[in-house]
Design a protein around this motif. Structure first.
Motif, PDB file in Angstrom:
ATOM      1  N   PRO A   1      55.649 -49.512 -13.192  1.00  0.00           N
ATOM      2  CA  PRO A   1      54.904 -50.777 -13.092  1.00  0.00           C
ATOM      3  C   PRO A   1      54.674 -51.215 -11.644  1.00  0.00           C
ATOM      4  N   GLN A   2      55.678 -51.023 -10.767  1.00  0.00           N
ATOM      5  CA  GLN A   2      55.499 -51.376  -9.357  1.00  0.00           C
ATOM      6  C   GLN A   2      54.435 -50.499  -8.696  1.00  0.00           C
TER       7      GLN A   2
ATOM      8  N   GLU B   1      60.965 -46.859 -14.863  1.00  0.00           N
ATOM      9  CA  GLU B   1      61.034 -48.259 -14.446  1.00  0.00           C
ATOM     10  C   GLU B   1      60.310 -48.540 -13.128  1.00  0.00           C
TER      11      GLU B   1
ATOM     12  N   LYS C   1      51.890 -48.956 -10.233  1.00  0.00           N
ATOM     13  CA  LYS C   1      50.569 -49.337 -10.746  1.00  0.00           C
ATOM     14  C   LYS C   1      50.082 -50.649 -10.132  1.00  0.00           C
ATOM     15  N   GLY C   2      51.010 -51.611  -9.985  1.00  0.00           N
ATOM     16  CA  GLY C   2      50.629 -52.890  -9.398  1.00  0.00           C
ATOM     17  C   GLY C   2      50.192 -52.750  -7.955  1.00  0.00           C
TER      18      GLY C   2
END
Length: 310
Positions: A40-41, A37, A43-44
Motif C-alpha cells: 500500500p505504501q 504490508e 502504490k500510494g
C-alpha cells in the motif's frame, strides 16, 4: 543480458529482504519475498510521484524501500534490511537499474476490467414456466461437454505458450491469480512473465534457476486451468539434446569441511550445480568452490543428455 540473471544480484544480496518489478500503478511482477504490508505504501507513493519518479526512498517498518525508474513502464522496488545505510541502498539499486536498462523488458500485462456484479431480476411468469423435454435435451449435452477436462501430458521438452486465461491469471487479486499464488507463491507469476512462446519447460527452469520438476508442476497446473498451452513433440527423441553435468558425491559427509557439507549433501546425481545453488540461495560460484576439493576423488560429474526445444 537476461532479466532473471540481472535480478539474481538482488536475490543473493544479504542486505536485500525482497524486491519486485512493478508497473506504474504498483502491480508487482517477478517479486521475491516482498512483504504484502509494504505494497500500500508503494502504490500510494507511485500514485503521487509517478510522473517525476527517478530514485526515491520510503521508510517502512520492514526497512528502507527504494523505488527506481527503469523505463516508462517499469519501476524497480527493493526492500533493504534496516542495518544497511541509505547511501548503500541507493547505490546498489542504481547498479541493478543500470543493468536493467540493457534488458529488453516485456510490456506489462493488460489487466482485465473488474467483473460487474450481475443483478438478476426474478420474473415468476418466466421462472415457473417448465422447460419442454426437447429443450432439456439441447442444454444438457452442451453443459456436460464443457465440464470435461482435457488431459494434456506435459514434459520438460514442451514449448510453453500463453493460454486464453493468461491475462486473467496475471491480473492482480483476480480469483485465478490468488489461487495460483496460494498454490505456488510467486513462482507462478514469475513463470508466466518470462513466457515468450519459444522456451521449453526446461529452458524456463534454467532462466529462473529453479528445479525442472518444480517448474513442470506449475506449468502442468496452468495448462489444466487454461492459463497456458503447450506444444509438445510426439516423442522426445526428435528434439535436439543438451549435455548437462550432475555432481555426485560418494564420500563420507562427516569427512568434508563443514562449510562444504550443505552443497555436498545435495550432490546426489540428480541436480545441476545451478539448481543446488538456487535451492541453498547461494551464488553458483560458491557452490562450485564447495565441490572443487573433492573432484577426482569422492566427487564426480555425471554427464547426461536432456532434450530441449527453443
Amino acid at each position: 543480458m537476461k532479466l532473471e540473471r540481472v535480478l539474481t544480484k538482488l536475490k543473493f544480496d544479504d542486505s536485500v529482504s525482497g524486491y519486485a518489478l512493478v508497473t506504474n500503478d504498483g502491480h508487482p511482477f517477478l517479486s521475491f519475498s516482498l512483504p504484502d504490508e509494504v505494497l500500500p505504501q508503494i502504490k500510494g507513493t507511485l500514485k503521487i510521484h509517478i510522473n517525476d519518479l527517478k530514485l526515491m526512498n520510503i521508510l517502512t517498518s520492514q526497512g528502507s524501500v527504494i523505488l527506481a525508474r527503469v523505463d516508462p513502464q517499469w519501476v524497480l522496488v527493493v526492500l533493504f534490511t534496516p542495518e544497511l545505510h541509505l547511501g548503500g541502498a541507493l547505490s546498489r539499486t542504481q547498479a541493478v537499474v543500470d543493468l536493467l536498462v540493457q534488458v529488453d523488458l516485456p510490456p506489462p500485462p493488460k489487466f482485465a476490467p473488474e467483473p460487474e456484479i450481475e443483478v438478476v431480476i426474478e420474473e415468476p411468469d418466466v421462472v415457473e414456466e417448465p422447460l419442454l423435454a426437447d429443450e432439456i435435451e439441447e442444454v444438457l449435452p452442451e453443459e456436460e461437454e464443457e465440464s470435461l477436462p482435457s488431459e494434456v501430458e506435459v514434459f520438460h521438452g514442451c514449448v510453453v505458450l500463453r493460454g486464453k486465461r493468461y491475462t486473467e491469471a496475471m491480473t492482480l487479486d483476480s480469483k485465478l491469480n490468488l489461487a495460483m499464488k496460494r498454490t505456488y507463491s510467486n513462482l507462478g507469476v514469475d513463470i508466466l512473465l518470462v513466457i515468450d512462446e519459444k522456451m521449453t519447460v526446461y529452458k524456463i527452469a534454467e532462466h529462473l534457476a529453479k528445479p525442472v520438476r518444480q517448474v513442470l508442476e506449475v506449468v502442468t497446473w496452468c495448462v489444466n486451468e487454461s492459463i497456458t498451452d503447450v506444444e509438445c513433440p510426439d516423442e522426445q527423441e526428435p528434439g535436439p539434446k543438451e549435455l548437462i553435468e550432475l555432481p555426485l558425491f560418494e564420500g563420507k559427509i562427516k569427512k568434508a569441511k563443514k562449510q562444504h557439507r550443505a552443497v555436498l549433501k545435495l550432490c546426489d546425481g540428480t541436480r545441476t550445480l545451478h539448481q543446488i545453488a538456487a535451492i541453498l540461495g547461494i551464488h553458483y560460484f560458491a557452490a562450485l568452490q564447495s565441490t572443487i576439493p573433492y573432484q577426482g576423488t569422492t566427487l564426480k560429474f555425471i554427464r547426461t543428455d536432456i532434450i530441449t526445444r527453443g
